[in-house]
Design a protein around this motif. Sequence first.
Motif, PDB file in Angstrom:
ATOM      1  N   SER A  76      -7.613  -6.318 -55.989  1.00  0.00           N
ATOM      2  CA  SER A  76      -8.057  -7.505 -55.254  1.00  0.00           C
ATOM      3  C   SER A  76      -9.175  -8.253 -55.965  1.00  0.00           C
ATOM      4  O   SER A  76      -9.564  -9.345 -55.545  1.00  0.00           O
ATOM      5  CB  SER A  76      -8.508  -7.122 -53.844  1.00  0.00           C
ATOM      6  OG  SER A  76      -9.670  -6.300 -53.900  1.00  0.00           O
ATOM      7  N   GLY A  77      -9.718  -7.655 -57.029  1.00  0.00           N
ATOM      8  CA  GLY A  77     -10.773  -8.307 -57.778  1.00  0.00           C
ATOM      9  C   GLY A  77     -12.174  -8.058 -57.266  1.00  0.00           C
ATOM     10  O   GLY A  77     -13.140  -8.630 -57.780  1.00  0.00           O
ATOM     11  N   ASN A  78     -12.319  -7.199 -56.264  1.00  0.00           N
ATOM     12  CA  ASN A  78     -13.642  -6.918 -55.714  1.00  0.00           C
ATOM     13  C   ASN A  78     -14.490  -6.066 -56.655  1.00  0.00           C
ATOM     14  O   ASN A  78     -15.723  -6.153 -56.637  1.00  0.00           O
ATOM     15  CB  ASN A  78     -13.518  -6.225 -54.359  1.00  0.00           C
ATOM     16  CG  ASN A  78     -12.905  -7.122 -53.306  1.00  0.00           C
ATOM     17  OD1 ASN A  78     -13.049  -8.352 -53.367  1.00  0.00           O
ATOM     18  ND2 ASN A  78     -12.194  -6.545 -52.346  1.00  0.00           N
ATOM     19  N   ILE A  79     -13.847  -5.223 -57.437  1.00  0.00           N
ATOM     20  CA  ILE A  79     -14.529  -4.412 -58.439  1.00  0.00           C
ATOM     21  C   ILE A  79     -13.684  -4.420 -59.699  1.00  0.00           C
ATOM     22  O   ILE A  79     -12.538  -4.887 -59.688  1.00  0.00           O
ATOM     23  CB  ILE A  79     -14.769  -2.953 -57.958  1.00  0.00           C
ATOM     24  CG1 ILE A  79     -13.438  -2.278 -57.606  1.00  0.00           C
ATOM     25  CG2 ILE A  79     -15.729  -2.914 -56.789  1.00  0.00           C
ATOM     26  CD1 ILE A  79     -13.580  -0.819 -57.229  1.00  0.00           C
ATOM     27  N   SER A  80     -14.246  -3.891 -60.794  1.00  0.00           N
ATOM     28  CA  SER A  80     -13.533  -3.864 -62.068  1.00  0.00           C
ATOM     29  C   SER A  80     -13.645  -2.483 -62.689  1.00  0.00           C
ATOM     30  O   SER A  80     -14.637  -1.773 -62.480  1.00  0.00           O
ATOM     31  CB  SER A  80     -14.130  -4.903 -63.022  1.00  0.00           C
ATOM     32  OG  SER A  80     -13.660  -4.712 -64.347  1.00  0.00           O
ATOM     33  N   LEU A  81     -12.617  -2.113 -63.442  1.00  0.00           N
ATOM     34  CA  LEU A  81     -12.662  -0.837 -64.143  1.00  0.00           C
ATOM     35  C   LEU A  81     -13.774  -0.817 -65.191  1.00  0.00           C
ATOM     36  O   LEU A  81     -14.185   0.250 -65.647  1.00  0.00           O
ATOM     37  CB  LEU A  81     -11.314  -0.544 -64.801  1.00  0.00           C
ATOM     38  CG  LEU A  81     -10.151  -0.260 -63.846  1.00  0.00           C
ATOM     39  CD1 LEU A  81      -8.845  -0.138 -64.628  1.00  0.00           C
ATOM     40  CD2 LEU A  81     -10.399   1.003 -63.035  1.00  0.00           C
ATOM     41  N   ASP A  82     -14.288  -1.987 -65.569  1.00  0.00           N
ATOM     42  CA  ASP A  82     -15.384  -2.070 -66.528  1.00  0.00           C
ATOM     43  C   ASP A  82     -16.760  -1.968 -65.871  1.00  0.00           C
ATOM     44  O   ASP A  82     -17.778  -1.940 -66.569  1.00  0.00           O
ATOM     45  CB  ASP A  82     -15.298  -3.383 -67.310  1.00  0.00           C
ATOM     46  CG  ASP A  82     -14.046  -3.466 -68.173  1.00  0.00           C
ATOM     47  OD1 ASP A  82     -13.623  -2.412 -68.689  1.00  0.00           O
ATOM     48  OD2 ASP A  82     -13.492  -4.572 -68.307  1.00  0.00           O
ATOM     49  N   ASP A  83     -16.799  -1.929 -64.538  1.00  0.00           N
ATOM     50  CA  ASP A  83     -18.085  -1.821 -63.840  1.00  0.00           C
ATOM     51  C   ASP A  83     -18.852  -0.595 -64.306  1.00  0.00           C
ATOM     52  O   ASP A  83     -18.263   0.485 -64.507  1.00  0.00           O
ATOM     53  CB  ASP A  83     -17.874  -1.718 -62.329  1.00  0.00           C
ATOM     54  CG  ASP A  83     -17.439  -3.026 -61.701  1.00  0.00           C
ATOM     55  OD1 ASP A  83     -17.428  -4.050 -62.415  1.00  0.00           O
ATOM     56  OD2 ASP A  83     -17.110  -3.020 -60.499  1.00  0.00           O
ATOM     57  N   GLN A  84     -20.174  -0.748 -64.444  1.00  0.00           N
ATOM     58  CA  GLN A  84     -21.047   0.380 -64.734  1.00  0.00           C
ATOM     59  C   GLN A  84     -21.630   0.869 -63.405  1.00  0.00           C
ATOM     60  O   GLN A  84     -22.276   0.122 -62.684  1.00  0.00           O
ATOM     61  CB  GLN A  84     -22.163  -0.024 -65.689  1.00  0.00           C
ATOM     62  CG  GLN A  84     -21.665  -0.385 -67.085  1.00  0.00           C
ATOM     63  CD  GLN A  84     -21.009   0.803 -67.783  1.00  0.00           C
ATOM     64  OE1 GLN A  84     -21.585   1.901 -67.848  1.00  0.00           O
ATOM     65  NE2 GLN A  84     -19.809   0.594 -68.302  1.00  0.00           N
ATOM     66  N   VAL A  85     -21.375   2.120 -63.091  1.00  0.00           N
ATOM     67  CA  VAL A  85     -21.759   2.695 -61.799  1.00  0.00           C
ATOM     68  C   VAL A  85     -22.984   3.582 -61.992  1.00  0.00           C
ATOM     69  O   VAL A  85     -22.965   4.506 -62.817  1.00  0.00           O
ATOM     70  CB  VAL A  85     -20.594   3.513 -61.197  1.00  0.00           C
ATOM     71  CG1 VAL A  85     -21.002   4.124 -59.861  1.00  0.00           C
ATOM     72  CG2 VAL A  85     -19.352   2.638 -61.060  1.00  0.00           C
ATOM     73  N   THR A  86     -24.042   3.311 -61.242  1.00  0.00           N
ATOM     74  CA  THR A  86     -25.245   4.140 -61.291  1.00  0.00           C
ATOM     75  C   THR A  86     -25.058   5.350 -60.384  1.00  0.00           C
ATOM     76  O   THR A  86     -24.737   5.209 -59.198  1.00  0.00           O
ATOM     77  CB  THR A  86     -26.485   3.344 -60.842  1.00  0.00           C
ATOM     78  OG1 THR A  86     -26.639   2.209 -61.706  1.00  0.00           O
ATOM     79  CG2 THR A  86     -27.736   4.207 -60.921  1.00  0.00           C
ATOM     80  N   ILE A  87     -25.242   6.525 -60.934  1.00  0.00           N
ATOM     81  CA  ILE A  87     -24.964   7.770 -60.211  1.00  0.00           C
ATOM     82  C   ILE A  87     -26.135   8.113 -59.293  1.00  0.00           C
ATOM     83  O   ILE A  87     -27.276   8.249 -59.740  1.00  0.00           O
ATOM     84  CB  ILE A  87     -24.693   8.930 -61.192  1.00  0.00           C
ATOM     85  CG1 ILE A  87     -23.563   8.538 -62.160  1.00  0.00           C
ATOM     86  CG2 ILE A  87     -24.357  10.197 -60.435  1.00  0.00           C
ATOM     87  CD1 ILE A  87     -22.281   8.103 -61.511  1.00  0.00           C
ATOM     88  N   SER A  88     -25.830   8.258 -58.009  1.00  0.00           N
ATOM     89  CA  SER A  88     -26.855   8.590 -57.013  1.00  0.00           C
ATOM     90  C   SER A  88     -27.052  10.097 -56.919  1.00  0.00           C
ATOM     91  O   SER A  88     -26.288  10.881 -57.491  1.00  0.00           O
ATOM     92  CB  SER A  88     -26.427   8.057 -55.643  1.00  0.00           C
ATOM     93  OG  SER A  88     -25.344   8.846 -55.130  1.00  0.00           O
ATOM     94  N   GLU A  89     -28.052  10.494 -56.166  1.00  0.00           N
ATOM     95  CA  GLU A  89     -28.295  11.923 -55.973  1.00  0.00           C
ATOM     96  C   GLU A  89     -27.146  12.580 -55.219  1.00  0.00           C
ATOM     97  O   GLU A  89     -26.822  13.738 -55.461  1.00  0.00           O
ATOM     98  CB  GLU A  89     -29.619  12.134 -55.244  1.00  0.00           C
ATOM     99  CG  GLU A  89     -30.846  11.821 -56.089  1.00  0.00           C
ATOM    100  CD  GLU A  89     -32.128  12.355 -55.476  1.00  0.00           C
ATOM    101  OE1 GLU A  89     -32.038  13.209 -54.555  1.00  0.00           O
ATOM    102  OE2 GLU A  89     -33.200  11.929 -55.914  1.00  0.00           O
ATOM    103  N   ARG A  90     -26.519  11.839 -54.305  1.00  0.00           N
ATOM    104  CA  ARG A  90     -25.399  12.412 -53.547  1.00  0.00           C
ATOM    105  C   ARG A  90     -24.201  12.688 -54.449  1.00  0.00           C
ATOM    106  O   ARG A  90     -23.399  13.574 -54.171  1.00  0.00           O
ATOM    107  CB  ARG A  90     -24.982  11.480 -52.402  1.00  0.00           C
ATOM    108  CG  ARG A  90     -25.963  11.442 -51.236  1.00  0.00           C
ATOM    109  CD  ARG A  90     -25.410  10.602 -50.093  1.00  0.00           C
ATOM    110  NE  ARG A  90     -24.168  11.166 -49.557  1.00  0.00           N
ATOM    111  CZ  ARG A  90     -24.109  12.106 -48.633  1.00  0.00           C
ATOM    112  NH1 ARG A  90     -25.238  12.636 -48.157  1.00  0.00           N
ATOM    113  NH2 ARG A  90     -22.957  12.548 -48.182  1.00  0.00           N
ATOM    114  N   ALA A  91     -24.057  11.898 -55.518  1.00  0.00           N
ATOM    115  CA  ALA A  91     -22.927  12.084 -56.431  1.00  0.00           C
ATOM    116  C   ALA A  91     -23.247  13.026 -57.587  1.00  0.00           C
ATOM    117  O   ALA A  91     -22.386  13.286 -58.421  1.00  0.00           O
ATOM    118  CB  ALA A  91     -22.490  10.729 -56.980  1.00  0.00           C
TER     119      ALA A  91
END
Length: 385
Positions: A76-91
């Motif tokens: 749907s274009g809401n996110i991208s496979l190229d997004d950089q995800v910041t890892i939280s403490e829960r993850a």
Amino acid sequence: MRKLFFASTLLSALSFSVVAAPTIVPDPPVIGANGYILLDFHTGAVLVEKNADQTLNPASLTKLMTAYVAGQEVSSGNISLDDQVTISERAWAKNFPDSSKMFIEVGTQVSLQDLYRGLVIQSGNDASVAIAEHVAGSEAAFVSLMNSWASKLELKNTSFSNPHGLDSDELYSTPRDIAKLSQAIIRDLPQIYPLYSERAFTYNGITQYNRNGLLRDRSLDVDGMKTGYTSGAGYSLATSATNGDMRLISVVMGSSSAKSRESESKQLLSYGFRFFDTISPTQAGETLSEVKVWMGQKDALNVGVNVDSFLTLSKGDSAKLVAEIETNGELTAPISKGEKVGNVIYTVEGKEVARADLVALESVEQGSMFKRFMDWIKRTISSWF
């Protein structure tokens, strides 16, 4: 209704002394999993099932829905496979000391593409949480999306309570629902599904191998899907394999070991490929026949189907398939392209096995007043005979 015989697939000419051999399909294998199913991807036809609607713990098969929800957000274009995800403490990987993980570390940035591989190939619980938080902001919000998609996909006996599959009273599914979910991933997420065939992934200096051992079995052409295990659920495996144009999906849940879930899945898939065929007797846009049209600018209309037709038949019945066109009475212009004008009916030895919409492959505008008057005369005269 007007019927017109137009085709038969592989129909042999028989002399009066020859009798068609009866189709015999042996009983399916009996395996030890608590529940299982084998279905045809293209048609949804169920070839084998036992306890297919019994609710069971899906364990890491849950990650199929995690992948599906995130994949829909990518599409749907809401996110991208190229997004950089910041890892939280829960993850953080340290939160999952005794279960499968990708070994991501808190505060680091990881591409969504890598998290997907950690989810699919390494079955990382940490990757599941990271993806969930990136998609929906929190695990709870993501679980709500999971259950909404379960409802949209008509997974009638499924409930999710987390994105990774660790045991929970509110987490359950069935072999049938997992098979339908697997079918949806292959159908709806062509950019994601190839990840399920990758055999290894290295992250943070650690190489892990896909737990689906059937990917390395040369006797089958397996290209996915997902393993699952917890002490409460036992061993489970959703598998997709192809043989020519045929694709089958098997799901076994609650097997006794990793080896048994593979051997049981292999038995189901081998049985399906050995004794059944998926055939596509009519293709979208193909002219099946030309039918009479009254009151139009022209007298004939090309008709066919607007989607490819797929049928699952036993190998013996594939040679006996017969099809005919049935129109909705006499057709009168105007007729629009794509308009349903009847049915295509498929039979084996006189028994209907499927039907598809017969549609106009072109538009026919209403004829002139003179043309309509002449057609009225012709139709009136023809009704006398």
